[in-house]
Design a protein around this motif. Structure first.
Motif, mmCIF file in Angstrom:
data_model
loop_
_atom_site.group_PDB
_atom_site.id
_atom_site.type_symbol
_atom_site.label_atom_id
_atom_site.label_comp_id
_atom_site.label_asym_id
_atom_site.label_seq_id
_atom_site.Cartn_x
_atom_site.Cartn_y
_atom_site.Cartn_z
ATOM 1 N N GLY A 12 20.720 64.663 28.892
ATOM 2 C CA GLY A 12 21.921 65.497 28.767
ATOM 3 C C GLY A 12 22.660 65.628 30.093
ATOM 4 N N LEU A 13 21.861 65.812 31.180
ATOM 5 C CA LEU A 13 22.481 65.909 32.507
ATOM 6 C C LEU A 13 23.135 64.592 32.915
ATOM 7 C CD1 LEU A 13 19.934 68.064 34.532
ATOM 8 C CD2 LEU A 13 22.266 68.642 33.920
ATOM 9 N N VAL A 14 22.481 63.496 32.618
ATOM 10 C CA VAL A 14 23.036 62.175 32.954
ATOM 11 C C VAL A 14 24.336 61.948 32.187
ATOM 12 C CG1 VAL A 14 22.641 59.689 32.731
ATOM 13 C CG2 VAL A 14 20.845 61.157 33.647
ATOM 14 N N ILE A 15 24.332 62.286 30.893
ATOM 15 C CA ILE A 15 25.551 62.118 30.092
ATOM 16 C C ILE A 15 26.651 63.037 30.621
ATOM 17 C CG2 ILE A 15 26.521 62.519 27.787
ATOM 18 C CD1 ILE A 15 23.838 61.565 26.640
ATOM 19 N N TYR A 16 26.282 64.277 30.944
ATOM 20 C CA TYR A 16 27.259 65.228 31.486
ATOM 21 C C TYR A 16 27.838 64.708 32.801
ATOM 22 C CZ TYR A 16 29.187 69.437 33.564
ATOM 23 O OH TYR A 16 30.016 70.339 34.167
ATOM 24 N N LEU A 17 26.994 64.213 33.695
ATOM 25 C CA LEU A 17 27.448 63.672 34.978
ATOM 26 C C LEU A 17 28.312 62.438 34.774
ATOM 27 C CD1 LEU A 17 24.505 64.133 37.442
ATOM 28 C CD2 LEU A 17 26.888 64.281 38.037
ATOM 29 N N ALA A 18 27.910 61.549 33.901
ATOM 30 C CA ALA A 18 28.681 60.330 33.647
ATOM 31 C C ALA A 18 30.067 60.674 33.104
ATOM 32 C CB ALA A 18 27.924 59.425 32.679
ATOM 33 N N LEU A 19 30.119 61.625 32.161
ATOM 34 C CA LEU A 19 31.409 62.034 31.608
ATOM 35 C C LEU A 19 32.271 62.719 32.679
ATOM 36 C CD1 LEU A 19 30.515 63.376 28.041
ATOM 37 C CD2 LEU A 19 31.950 61.414 28.614
ATOM 38 N N ILE A 21 32.190 62.230 35.951
ATOM 39 C CA ILE A 21 32.696 61.205 36.868
ATOM 40 C C ILE A 21 33.768 60.372 36.184
ATOM 41 C CG2 ILE A 21 32.067 59.095 38.118
ATOM 42 C CD1 ILE A 21 29.380 60.465 38.761
ATOM 43 N N ALA A 22 33.531 60.000 34.957
ATOM 44 C CA ALA A 22 34.494 59.183 34.219
ATOM 45 C C ALA A 22 35.807 59.931 34.033
ATOM 46 C CB ALA A 22 33.908 58.779 32.866
ATOM 47 N N LEU A 23 35.775 61.225 33.861
ATOM 48 C CA LEU A 23 36.996 62.003 33.685
ATOM 49 C C LEU A 23 37.602 62.443 35.030
ATOM 50 C CD1 LEU A 23 36.035 64.240 30.636
ATOM 51 C CD2 LEU A 23 37.520 62.240 30.656
ATOM 52 N N PHE A 24 36.734 62.687 36.012
ATOM 53 C CA PHE A 24 37.210 63.163 37.304
ATOM 54 C C PHE A 24 38.025 62.099 38.026
ATOM 55 C CE2 PHE A 24 36.699 63.696 41.902
ATOM 56 C CZ PHE A 24 37.295 64.939 42.056
ATOM 57 N N TYR A 25 37.597 60.853 37.999
ATOM 58 C CA TYR A 25 38.295 59.777 38.718
ATOM 59 C C TYR A 25 39.744 59.634 38.234
ATOM 60 C CZ TYR A 25 39.453 55.264 40.674
ATOM 61 O OH TYR A 25 40.072 54.252 41.340
ATOM 62 N N PRO A 26 39.993 59.480 36.935
ATOM 63 C CA PRO A 26 41.398 59.380 36.504
ATOM 64 C C PRO A 26 42.180 60.669 36.789
ATOM 65 C CG PRO A 26 39.930 58.728 34.714
ATOM 66 C CD PRO A 26 39.081 59.247 35.826
ATOM 67 N N PHE A 27 41.510 61.811 36.639
ATOM 68 C CA PHE A 27 42.178 63.079 36.915
ATOM 69 C C PHE A 27 42.575 63.162 38.394
ATOM 70 C CE2 PHE A 27 42.047 67.611 38.067
ATOM 71 C CZ PHE A 27 43.073 68.062 37.258
ATOM 72 N N SER A 28 41.673 62.752 39.284
ATOM 73 C CA SER A 28 41.981 62.800 40.715
ATOM 74 C C SER A 28 43.084 61.803 41.066
ATOM 75 C CB SER A 28 40.728 62.536 41.553
ATOM 76 O OG SER A 28 40.299 61.207 41.391
ATOM 77 N N LYS A 29 43.108 60.639 40.433
ATOM 78 C CA LYS A 29 44.185 59.666 40.651
ATOM 79 C C LYS A 29 45.517 60.249 40.188
ATOM 80 C CE LYS A 29 43.629 55.588 41.568
ATOM 81 N NZ LYS A 29 43.918 54.924 42.824
ATOM 82 N N LEU A 30 45.500 60.929 39.042
ATOM 83 C CA LEU A 30 46.705 61.540 38.500
ATOM 84 C C LEU A 30 47.223 62.628 39.438
ATOM 85 C CD1 LEU A 30 48.651 61.766 36.052
ATOM 86 C CD2 LEU A 30 47.114 63.521 35.164
#
Length: 173
Positions: A12-19, A21-30
């Motif tokens: 659950g923690l791995v999935i939470y972290l992966a999601l 990171i996957a959402l943070f990168y595009p958000f930070s680029k935006l």
């Protein structure tokens, strides 16, 4: 009861972290693109004000720091460039006003010298008395000419003076 197993918690923690990171990168680029666009828009607006000759200060010019964002440094440099252009424009306007005043004064002086010169020349009637059959062509190159003529009746005739002062037109007025 339902007790989570350590493996399920880890997954659950791995999935939470992966999601995250996957959402943070595009958000930070935006967010980065949005910040850059806003900075570029502000700088373009200031460049437009400079182009229009409005050299007023940037609204929110931050204090200078050692290591700062390039947009902030560019905005500050544009501000000082606009300030320098504004100061130079004011100096040029002052100099232009002085030149216009000097030109007016010189032109008034030349017009007055022309009036004096024309009033010193003999009248047509004086010429006709002494030289009934004559023509006169007096055409100064500038407002004040270097050439002049003079006539006076005398005993049994007249005195005629023609003066040619080549090169002594307006500059010698």
């Amino acid at each position: 009861a339902n007790v989570l197993q350590p493996r399920e918690v880890t997954n659950g923690l791995v999935i939470y972290l992966a999601l995250s990171i996957a959402l943070f990168y595009p958000f930070s680029k935006l967010v980065g693109a949005l910040v850059a666009r806003l900075s570029i828009k502000r700088i373009n607006e200031y460049c437009l004000r400079i182009k229009q000759g409005r050299f007023e200060q940037i609204d929110r010019l931050p204090p200078e720091k050692g290591d700062e964002h390039d947009f902030v440094r560019l905005e500050r440099n544009l501000h000082w460039m606009g300030y320098a252009l504004g100061v130079r424009e004011k100096k040029l306007a002052t100099a232009l006003d002085g030149l216009e005043q000097a030109q007016r004064s010189i032109l008034e002086s030349i017009e007055y010298a022309s009036l004096i010169q024309r009033s010193a020349l003999p009248r047509e009637e004086s010429l006709r008395e002494s030289l009934p059959d004559h023509f006169l062509w007096w055409s100064p190159r500038d407002a004040v000419g270097g050439d002049c003529y003079w006539v006076r009746p005398g005993t049994g005739g007249f005195f005629l003076g023609l003066v040619d002062c080549t090169g002594h037109g307006v500059p010698g007025a």
